[in-house]
Write a protein that holds these residues in place. Structure first.
Motif, PDB file in Angstrom:
ATOM      1  N   GLY A 233     109.311  69.138 131.436  1.00 38.61           N
ATOM      2  CA  GLY A 233     108.149  69.958 131.139  1.00 38.61           C
ATOM      3  C   GLY A 233     107.078  69.816 132.207  1.00 38.61           C
TER       4      GLY A 233
ATOM      5  N   THR B 263     113.235  70.321 126.577  1.00 41.88           N
ATOM      6  CA  THR B 263     112.499  71.504 127.041  1.00 41.88           C
ATOM      7  C   THR B 263     112.989  72.807 126.412  1.00 41.88           C
ATOM      8  OG1 THR B 263     113.974  71.614 128.974  1.00 41.88           O
ATOM      9  CG2 THR B 263     111.894  70.456 129.244  1.00 41.88           C
TER      10      THR B 263
ATOM     11  N   LYS C  35     104.591  68.564 120.540  1.00 42.98           N
ATOM     12  CA  LYS C  35     103.758  67.895 121.538  1.00 42.98           C
ATOM     13  C   LYS C  35     102.326  67.865 121.010  1.00 42.98           C
ATOM     14  CE  LYS C  35     106.683  69.849 125.155  1.00 42.98           C
ATOM     15  NZ  LYS C  35     107.458  70.700 124.204  1.00 42.98           N
TER      16      LYS C  35
ATOM     17  N   GLY D  15     105.985  75.851 124.733  1.00 39.73           N
ATOM     18  CA  GLY D  15     105.998  75.304 126.075  1.00 39.73           C
ATOM     19  C   GLY D  15     105.514  76.274 127.135  1.00 39.73           C
TER      20      GLY D  15
END
Length: 257
Positions: free
Chosen positions: A119, A142, A150, A203
């Motif tokens: 990441g 990922t 997160k 992400g």
């Protein structure tokens, strides 16, 4: 099938006559003395290639067997390493920046492994990054399908309204699609500024900064404090630590390894 026959079949399925005794493998991986590891096996707390093992005579190939203890994966390959890094501000998420800007390589210059980062964080965001040479682990951490949460702590402009957390959990539309947070906590708030904790598994680039700006609270400082079960803790800025043992097992198990 009787219990005795079932145990014999399980032993036959995972037993490698040319391998190493399972209790010796576990002891070498840091799970205690051989006697303690024998106890783990006898208690049915160890599995090999998905098969629960309770017999002490089983031998395995440490390079090929997939072993779990109490449901946590045991990493037996000494050549595989995973590190936690506390990334400082002003550092780019690259192992070799093509423009010569400060990158991650400076923090692992003393290591011989060919590591790559899991990441990204933008240059001004600080906090936890993972560096590894385990390609499958990096892929799963990922990949969106594994939804690894997160956690970020952000200092933002303005006083956060009481209902903002509910709004963010319901979803906020950004230019590249909607985003929903998993958790949102106000740590501190004043009329001028607030500190909030955001948990999400998205992400996309700059997702936390863009999300909070969209709801009227531009970020003035941002730090990532956890990735899945791995926490930044008291790791100092610019330092790394090896993730191993049960902590690594929890990380691997969180993505189905």
């Amino acid at each position: 099938m009787t219990d005795r026959r079932a145990r014999a079949q399980a032993r036959q399925d995972v037993h490698d006559p040319d391998g190493v005794r399972l209790q010796k493998v576990l002891a070498g991986a840091g799970f205690g003395s051989r006697r303690a590891c024998e106890g783990l096996i006898a208690d049915g707390r160890v599995s090999v290639d998905g098969v629960q093992v309770s017999e002490l005579g089983v031998r395995v190939d440490p390079q090929r067997a997939v072993i779990h203890v109490n449901g946590l994966r045991v990493q037996l390959d000494d050549s595989v390493v995973t590190l936690a890094l506390h990334k400082p501000a002003g550092v780019y998420s690259s192992m070799s920046d093509e423009n010569g800007r400060p990158d991650l390589s400076q923090f692992v210059a003393d290591r011989t492994e060919r590591l790559f980062h899991v990441g990204r964080l933008d240059a001004e965001t600080t906090g936890l990054m993972l560096l590894t040479n385990d390609g499958e682990l990096a892929h799963r951490l990922t990949h969106p399908s594994f939804e690894v949460p997160k956690t970020y702590v952000a200092q933002v402009e303005g006083k956060v309204a009481r209902g903002l957390g509910h709004q963010l959990k319901q979803g906020t539309e950004l230019e590249d699609g909607p985003v929903r947070v998993d958790e949102f906590t106000v740590i501190e708030t004043t009329p001028q500024a607030s500190v909030v904790e955001v948990v999400l598994h998205e992400g996309r680039n700059h997702i936390v900064r863009r999300l909070l700006a969209e709801v009227g609270h531009p970020v003035t400082h941002l730090s990532r404090t956890s990735i899945g079960p791995i926490r930044l803790g008291h790791l100092k800025v610019g330092r790394t630590r090896v993730i191993e043992g049960r902590e690594l097992g929890r990380l691997m198990s969180s993505v189905g390894l």
